[in-house]
Design a protein around this motif. Structure first.
Motif, PDB file in Angstrom:
ATOM      1  N   LYS A  91       0.813  -1.221   0.000  1.00  0.00           N
ATOM      2  CA  LYS A  91       0.000   0.000   0.000  1.00  0.00           C
ATOM      3  C   LYS A  91       0.844   1.268   0.000  1.00  0.00           C
ATOM      4  CE  LYS A  91      -4.112  -2.005   0.530  1.00  0.00           C
ATOM      5  NZ  LYS A  91      -4.974  -1.910   1.680  1.00  0.00           N
ATOM      6  N   GLY A  92       2.144   1.129  -0.194  1.00  0.00           N
ATOM      7  CA  GLY A  92       3.007   2.301  -0.290  1.00  0.00           C
ATOM      8  C   GLY A  92       3.786   2.565   0.988  1.00  0.00           C
ATOM      9  N   ARG A  93       4.891   3.269   0.809  1.00  0.00           N
ATOM     10  CA  ARG A  93       5.830   3.524   1.904  1.00  0.00           C
ATOM     11  C   ARG A  93       5.207   4.325   3.045  1.00  0.00           C
ATOM     12  NH1 ARG A  93       9.362   0.864   4.067  1.00  0.00           N
ATOM     13  NH2 ARG A  93      11.432   1.627   4.175  1.00  0.00           N
ATOM     14  N   LYS A  94       4.398   5.326   2.726  1.00  0.00           N
ATOM     15  CA  LYS A  94       3.803   6.152   3.784  1.00  0.00           C
ATOM     16  C   LYS A  94       2.922   5.321   4.712  1.00  0.00           C
ATOM     17  CE  LYS A  94       3.921  10.513   1.298  1.00  0.00           C
ATOM     18  NZ  LYS A  94       3.149  11.585   0.666  1.00  0.00           N
ATOM     19  N   GLU A  95       2.127   4.438   4.152  1.00  0.00           N
ATOM     20  CA  GLU A  95       1.255   3.590   4.972  1.00  0.00           C
ATOM     21  C   GLU A  95       2.073   2.602   5.807  1.00  0.00           C
ATOM     22  OE1 GLU A  95      -2.232   3.570   5.517  1.00  0.00           O
ATOM     23  OE2 GLU A  95      -1.777   5.564   4.763  1.00  0.00           O
ATOM     24  N   TYR A  96       3.116   2.034   5.211  1.00  0.00           N
ATOM     25  CA  TYR A  96       3.996   1.119   5.935  1.00  0.00           C
ATOM     26  C   TYR A  96       4.641   1.850   7.115  1.00  0.00           C
ATOM     27  CZ  TYR A  96       7.994  -1.956   6.851  1.00  0.00           C
ATOM     28  OH  TYR A  96       8.928  -2.760   7.452  1.00  0.00           O
ATOM     29  N   ASP A  97       5.170   3.045   6.861  1.00  0.00           N
ATOM     30  CA  ASP A  97       5.804   3.824   7.929  1.00  0.00           C
ATOM     31  C   ASP A  97       4.805   4.180   9.025  1.00  0.00           C
ATOM     32  OD1 ASP A  97       8.245   3.704   6.633  1.00  0.00           O
ATOM     33  OD2 ASP A  97       8.091   5.733   5.773  1.00  0.00           O
ATOM     34  N   ARG A  98       3.571   4.507   8.631  1.00  0.00           N
ATOM     35  CA  ARG A  98       2.531   4.829   9.610  1.00  0.00           C
ATOM     36  C   ARG A  98       2.283   3.645  10.538  1.00  0.00           C
ATOM     37  NH1 ARG A  98      -2.401   3.308  10.112  1.00  0.00           N
ATOM     38  NH2 ARG A  98      -2.603   2.528   7.986  1.00  0.00           N
ATOM     39  N   VAL A  99       2.108   2.464   9.948  1.00  0.00           N
ATOM     40  CA  VAL A  99       1.846   1.269  10.759  1.00  0.00           C
ATOM     41  C   VAL A  99       3.039   0.971  11.664  1.00  0.00           C
ATOM     42  CG1 VAL A  99       1.449  -1.229  10.657  1.00  0.00           C
ATOM     43  CG2 VAL A  99       0.163   0.304   9.168  1.00  0.00           C
ATOM     44  N   GLN A 100       4.231   1.142  11.144  1.00  0.00           N
ATOM     45  CA  GLN A 100       5.430   0.907  11.955  1.00  0.00           C
ATOM     46  C   GLN A 100       5.471   1.879  13.144  1.00  0.00           C
ATOM     47  OE1 GLN A 100       9.021   0.907   9.668  1.00  0.00           O
ATOM     48  NE2 GLN A 100      10.217  -0.005  11.301  1.00  0.00           N
ATOM     49  N   ARG A 101       5.136   3.148  12.909  1.00  0.00           N
ATOM     50  CA  ARG A 101       5.107   4.139  14.002  1.00  0.00           C
ATOM     51  C   ARG A 101       4.031   3.798  15.032  1.00  0.00           C
ATOM     52  NH1 ARG A 101       5.545   7.646   9.767  1.00  0.00           N
ATOM     53  NH2 ARG A 101       3.341   8.179   9.896  1.00  0.00           N
ATOM     54  N   GLU A 102       2.915   3.240  14.566  1.00  0.00           N
ATOM     55  CA  GLU A 102       1.816   2.895  15.477  1.00  0.00           C
ATOM     56  C   GLU A 102       2.108   1.646  16.307  1.00  0.00           C
ATOM     57  OE1 GLU A 102      -1.608   2.572  12.931  1.00  0.00           O
ATOM     58  OE2 GLU A 102      -1.770   4.747  12.686  1.00  0.00           O
ATOM     59  N   CYS A 103       3.182   0.942  15.984  1.00  0.00           N
ATOM     60  CA  CYS A 103       3.527  -0.305  16.671  1.00  0.00           C
ATOM     61  C   CYS A 103       4.967  -0.255  17.188  1.00  0.00           C
ATOM     62  CB  CYS A 103       3.349  -1.486  15.724  1.00  0.00           C
ATOM     63  SG  CYS A 103       1.686  -1.692  15.099  1.00  0.00           S
ATOM     64  N   PRO A 104       5.269   0.717  18.063  1.00  0.00           N
ATOM     65  CA  PRO A 104       6.652   0.822  18.546  1.00  0.00           C
ATOM     66  C   PRO A 104       7.000  -0.363  19.452  1.00  0.00           C
ATOM     67  CG  PRO A 104       5.247   2.266  19.823  1.00  0.00           C
ATOM     68  CD  PRO A 104       4.395   1.687  18.708  1.00  0.00           C
ATOM     69  N   PRO A 105       8.291  -0.693  19.524  1.00  0.00           N
ATOM     70  CA  PRO A 105       8.690  -1.780  20.422  1.00  0.00           C
ATOM     71  C   PRO A 105       8.421  -1.394  21.875  1.00  0.00           C
ATOM     72  CG  PRO A 105      10.623  -0.653  19.538  1.00  0.00           C
ATOM     73  CD  PRO A 105       9.415  -0.085  18.841  1.00  0.00           C
ATOM     74  N   THR A 106       8.154  -2.387  22.686  1.00  0.00           N
ATOM     75  CA  THR A 106       7.930  -2.138  24.116  1.00  0.00           C
ATOM     76  C   THR A 106       9.282  -1.944  24.800  1.00  0.00           C
ATOM     77  OG1 THR A 106       8.052  -4.476  24.700  1.00  0.00           O
ATOM     78  CG2 THR A 106       5.860  -3.600  24.091  1.00  0.00           C
ATOM     79  N   ASP A 107       9.223  -1.388  26.000  1.00  0.00           N
ATOM     80  CA  ASP A 107      10.454  -1.231  26.786  1.00  0.00           C
ATOM     81  C   ASP A 107      11.095  -2.592  27.033  1.00  0.00           C
ATOM     82  OD1 ASP A 107      10.123   1.515  26.866  1.00  0.00           O
ATOM     83  OD2 ASP A 107       9.134   1.495  28.837  1.00  0.00           O
ATOM     84  N   GLU A 108      10.271  -3.603  27.277  1.00  0.00           N
ATOM     85  CA  GLU A 108      10.781  -4.959  27.506  1.00  0.00           C
ATOM     86  C   GLU A 108      11.497  -5.497  26.266  1.00  0.00           C
ATOM     87  OE1 GLU A 108       8.990  -9.423  28.293  1.00  0.00           O
ATOM     88  OE2 GLU A 108       7.881  -7.696  29.092  1.00  0.00           O
ATOM     89  N   GLN A 109      10.936  -5.267  25.087  1.00  0.00           N
ATOM     90  CA  GLN A 109      11.567  -5.724  23.847  1.00  0.00           C
ATOM     91  C   GLN A 109      12.889  -4.986  23.611  1.00  0.00           C
ATOM     92  OE1 GLN A 109       8.325  -4.984  21.153  1.00  0.00           O
ATOM     93  NE2 GLN A 109       7.351  -6.968  21.570  1.00  0.00           N
ATOM     94  N   ARG A 110      12.907  -3.703  23.924  1.00  0.00           N
ATOM     95  CA  ARG A 110      14.156  -2.936  23.798  1.00  0.00           C
ATOM     96  C   ARG A 110      15.227  -3.505  24.730  1.00  0.00           C
ATOM     97  NH1 ARG A 110      10.422   1.677  23.432  1.00  0.00           N
ATOM     98  NH2 ARG A 110      10.658   2.555  21.345  1.00  0.00           N
ATOM     99  N   ALA A 111      14.822  -3.772  25.982  1.00  0.00           N
ATOM    100  CA  ALA A 111      15.763  -4.295  26.975  1.00  0.00           C
ATOM    101  C   ALA A 111      16.275  -5.679  26.575  1.00  0.00           C
ATOM    102  CB  ALA A 111      15.094  -4.352  28.352  1.00  0.00           C
ATOM    103  N   GLU A 112      15.380  -6.528  26.046  1.00  0.00           N
ATOM    104  CA  GLU A 112      15.790  -7.872  25.591  1.00  0.00           C
ATOM    105  C   GLU A 112      16.822  -7.767  24.471  1.00  0.00           C
ATOM    106  OE1 GLU A 112      12.265 -10.025  24.504  1.00  0.00           O
ATOM    107  OE2 GLU A 112      11.541 -10.130  26.573  1.00  0.00           O
TER     108      GLU A 112
END
Length: 184
Positions: A91-112
């Motif tokens: 669906k295009g780069r803008k939509e992909y980037d939007r979904v990625q921004r809406e699903c940030p990694p959790t603090d736990e995932q960052r720490a892992e």
């Protein structure tokens, strides 16, 4: 392959404006995944494949023919009543980037990741896969939500493997290529 190279060189020398038009006219990348909806039909297909293998080794022509007919009938039945074709489209780069921004990694995932010596995760592994599948879904399943996918996974109607396969196809629409291997 020298012919293809020569053709490209001639086109470039002639100012091949048609090439740009062909690129502009390209449709977004698409993938289709077939999911079985009826385990009985899947088992009938597997049984028919086994019978066909056994039938092919038989010296009896009638046995071979019956096995091939059973396989053809099982395949037709599975394709007509036992599969859902899940269509995915970039669906295009803008939509992909939007979904990625809406699903940030959790603090736990960052720490892992940090504890393993890995870089910052790009997204939440808990929410991004189903959100990307939702974004990419077109066709008769357009409108399916990430929540629908999680619900079907939670109650066993979809396996983690099926969701993983859909995610791999969906992310491949954005990270893959459509460059044919023409050899050397």
């Amino acid at each position: 392959m020298a012919t293809a190279t020569a053709a490209r060189e001639r086109a470039a020398a002639a100012g091949d404006k048609d090439a740009l038009n062909r690129l502009r006219g390209r449709k977004p990348a698409e993938e289709t995944v077939a999911l079985a909806t009826d385990d009985t039909l899947v088992q009938a297909w597997k049984d028919a494949k086994t019978a066909t293998f056994t039938g092919r080794t038989s010296k009896d022509a009638a046995t071979r023919t019956a096995a091939e007919d059973q396989l053809a009938a099982a395949r037709a039945e599975l394709e007509s009543r036992g599969l859902v074709l899940w269509q995915l489209r970039n669906k295009g780069r803008k939509e992909y980037d939007r979904v990625q921004r809406e699903c940030p990694p959790t603090d736990e995932q960052r720490a892992e990741n940090k504890a393993r010596g890995q870089g910052e995760p790009l997204w939440s592994q808990d929410t991004f896969p189903t959100a990307l599948i939702e974004l990419c879904t077109v066709g008769e399943l357009e409108g399916v939500t990430a929540a629908d996918i999680r619900e079907m996974t939670d109650d066993g109607r979809m396996s983690e493997g099926e969701v993983g396969h859909l995610f791999a196809k969906a992310i491949g629409l954005y990270t893959g290529t459509r460059i044919p291997d023409l050899g050397k």
